[in-house]
Design a protein around this motif. Structure first.
Motif, mmCIF file in Angstrom:
data_model
loop_
_atom_site.group_PDB
_atom_site.id
_atom_site.type_symbol
_atom_site.label_atom_id
_atom_site.label_comp_id
_atom_site.label_asym_id
_atom_site.label_seq_id
_atom_site.Cartn_x
_atom_site.Cartn_y
_atom_site.Cartn_z
ATOM 1 N N UNK A 51 -3.199 -32.341 -26.780
ATOM 2 C CA UNK A 51 -4.179 -33.428 -26.791
ATOM 3 C C UNK A 51 -3.602 -34.607 -26.000
ATOM 4 N N UNK A 52 -3.783 -34.648 -24.688
ATOM 5 C CA UNK A 52 -3.262 -35.775 -23.897
ATOM 6 C C UNK A 52 -4.098 -37.030 -24.127
ATOM 7 N N UNK A 53 -3.451 -38.192 -24.068
ATOM 8 C CA UNK A 53 -4.141 -39.452 -24.334
ATOM 9 C C UNK A 53 -4.266 -40.345 -23.111
ATOM 10 N N UNK A 54 -3.741 -39.926 -21.955
ATOM 11 C CA UNK A 54 -3.904 -40.728 -20.751
ATOM 12 C C UNK A 54 -5.389 -40.853 -20.413
ATOM 13 N N UNK A 55 -5.783 -41.997 -19.884
ATOM 14 C CA UNK A 55 -7.197 -42.273 -19.676
ATOM 15 C C UNK A 55 -7.866 -41.226 -18.786
ATOM 16 N N UNK A 56 -7.188 -40.784 -17.736
ATOM 17 C CA UNK A 56 -7.793 -39.785 -16.848
ATOM 18 C C UNK A 56 -8.122 -38.508 -17.615
ATOM 19 N N UNK A 57 -7.249 -38.114 -18.536
ATOM 20 C CA UNK A 57 -7.501 -36.918 -19.332
ATOM 21 C C UNK A 57 -8.655 -37.147 -20.304
ATOM 22 N N UNK A 58 -8.742 -38.332 -20.883
ATOM 23 C CA UNK A 58 -9.845 -38.639 -21.798
ATOM 24 C C UNK A 58 -11.174 -38.636 -21.056
ATOM 25 N N UNK A 59 -11.205 -39.231 -19.869
ATOM 26 C CA UNK A 59 -12.440 -39.225 -19.081
ATOM 27 C C UNK A 59 -12.866 -37.794 -18.745
ATOM 28 N N UNK A 60 -11.905 -36.992 -18.324
ATOM 29 C CA UNK A 60 -12.225 -35.618 -17.958
ATOM 30 C C UNK A 60 -12.815 -34.856 -19.151
ATOM 31 N N UNK A 61 -12.185 -34.970 -20.294
ATOM 32 C CA UNK A 61 -12.605 -34.198 -21.467
ATOM 33 C C UNK A 61 -13.887 -34.745 -22.091
ATOM 34 N N UNK A 62 -13.909 -36.047 -22.395
ATOM 35 C CA UNK A 62 -15.012 -36.621 -23.159
ATOM 36 C C UNK A 62 -16.211 -37.005 -22.309
ATOM 37 N N UNK A 63 -15.973 -37.364 -21.043
ATOM 38 C CA UNK A 63 -17.094 -37.778 -20.198
ATOM 39 C C UNK A 63 -17.645 -36.652 -19.344
ATOM 40 N N UNK A 64 -16.763 -35.801 -18.786
ATOM 41 C CA UNK A 64 -17.209 -34.832 -17.792
ATOM 42 C C UNK A 64 -17.281 -33.396 -18.308
ATOM 43 N N UNK A 65 -16.510 -33.066 -19.331
ATOM 44 C CA UNK A 65 -16.512 -31.696 -19.858
ATOM 45 C C UNK A 65 -17.397 -31.543 -21.094
ATOM 46 N N UNK A 75 -11.121 -43.866 -29.669
ATOM 47 C CA UNK A 75 -10.933 -45.318 -29.626
ATOM 48 C C UNK A 75 -10.188 -45.784 -28.386
ATOM 49 N N UNK A 76 -9.306 -44.964 -27.814
ATOM 50 C CA UNK A 76 -8.706 -45.335 -26.541
ATOM 51 C C UNK A 76 -9.761 -45.382 -25.438
ATOM 52 N N UNK A 77 -10.668 -44.409 -25.428
ATOM 53 C CA UNK A 77 -11.746 -44.410 -24.441
ATOM 54 C C UNK A 77 -12.664 -45.613 -24.657
ATOM 55 N N UNK A 78 -13.037 -45.873 -25.907
ATOM 56 C CA UNK A 78 -13.921 -46.997 -26.220
ATOM 57 C C UNK A 78 -13.268 -48.315 -25.839
ATOM 58 N N UNK A 79 -11.972 -48.450 -26.125
ATOM 59 C CA UNK A 79 -11.261 -49.676 -25.769
ATOM 60 C C UNK A 79 -11.266 -49.904 -24.260
ATOM 61 N N UNK A 80 -11.059 -48.839 -23.485
ATOM 62 C CA UNK A 80 -11.067 -48.967 -22.031
ATOM 63 C C UNK A 80 -12.431 -49.417 -21.530
ATOM 64 N N UNK A 81 -13.498 -48.888 -22.126
ATOM 65 C CA UNK A 81 -14.846 -49.293 -21.720
ATOM 66 C C UNK A 81 -15.104 -50.750 -22.083
ATOM 67 N N UNK A 82 -14.708 -51.154 -23.289
ATOM 68 C CA UNK A 82 -14.924 -52.543 -23.709
ATOM 69 C C UNK A 82 -14.161 -53.509 -22.806
ATOM 70 N N UNK A 83 -12.919 -53.169 -22.448
ATOM 71 C CA UNK A 83 -12.135 -54.045 -21.560
ATOM 72 C C UNK A 83 -12.781 -54.134 -20.178
#
Length: 271
Positions: A51-65, A75-83
């Protein structure tokens, strides 16, 4: 870790089309849309996949896959969007007490967010599975705060805070935490523990949840439950990996990973 997120892809994934502003209305609306669109799920640790937590991996998994994830991913993904929108966001860490005694000593294995908007502090958390906040709470103790589903409240004593939800008339504690901001490495360590420790629930059991605007959907192993405010829970047992996959796709809106790896794990789930 970079917080540069593809904000357009994120907004498209959660189906958010309203104007963006650095205010409470936007914060709450984003949290509600996120919780309804991106399910909580632990398919990676269940299948022995990292389970990688780097933003690129989160985008790939949660946004594109078309996948979901658990608290650190969500919450890391949500935090990045809020920022990216302009909010000031601090990551916190908590000890989970859900279904535990109030005085239980548990590890720090849950992530939540403190967000600043118009000079006020709010807590938000899109990654607590079956009791996802799907909103934001003013950082104020002892006050019941309404959400679209259950009321929530915060308690505070000697700098320790507790997040509680009112479930069928009873105030139940989700977790306890303090307000010290945490570094990314703290989440990496906790994530490794919960995703690889042999006795972890995320390794041993299938745990999936989605919080729609009017109901909560949960799946633990083969028990699928729908909870609506003021009504008795609707439960049914799923039979066979095929039925589990259909519920994952149709009810939790998941695009499933490699079935050659997934199906044996689903067949082995306890009845």
């Amino acid at each position: 870790m970079s917080d540069t997120i593809d904000l357009d892809a994120y907004l498209q994934r959660i189906g958010y089309r309203d104007a963006l502003a650095i205010d409470l209305q936007t914060l709450r609306a984003l949290a509600v849309a996120h919780a309804a669109a991106i399910p909580f799920e632990n398919l990676n640790p269940l299948c022995g996949v990292p389970v990688p937590l780097e933003l690129a991996a989160l985008e790939r998994k949660l946004l594109h896959e078309g996948r979901g994830g658990y608290c650190f991913e969500q919450n890391l993904l949500f935090a990045a969007a809020l920022r990216a929108i302009g909010f000031t966001v601090h990551g916190l860490i908590a000890r989970v007490l859900w279904n535990q005694p109030e005085d239980a000593i548990t590890a720090q294995t849950h992530m939540l967010l403190k967000v600043e908007a118009k000079g006020e502090s709010w807590l938000t958390d899109v990654g607590f599975g079956s009791m996802n906040l799907a909103g934001a709470l003013r950082l104020e103790p002892g006050v019941a705060q309404a959400t679209a589903l259950e009321p929530f409240r915060l308690l505070e004593r000697h700098g320790e805070w507790r997040m509680q939800a009112c479930v069928r008339g009873d105030w139940l504690t989700l977790y306890r935490f303090d307000l010290a901001p945490r570094e990314f490495i703290d989440y990496v360590v906790a994530n490794h523990y919960v995703s690889t420790w042999p006795a972890s629930n995320f390794v041993q059991h299938l745990i999936v949840a989605r919080t729609a605007r009017d109901r909560r959907l949960t799946l633990r192993d083969r028990e699928f439950t729908v909870r609506r405010p003021g009504q008795e829970p609707e439960r049914r047992t799923l039979h066979g990996s095929g039925e589990v996959c259909r519920v994952l796709e149709q009810e939790f809106l998941l695009r499933l990973p490699d079935r050659a790896v997934l199906l044996p794990r689903l067949e082995a789930l306890p009845a």
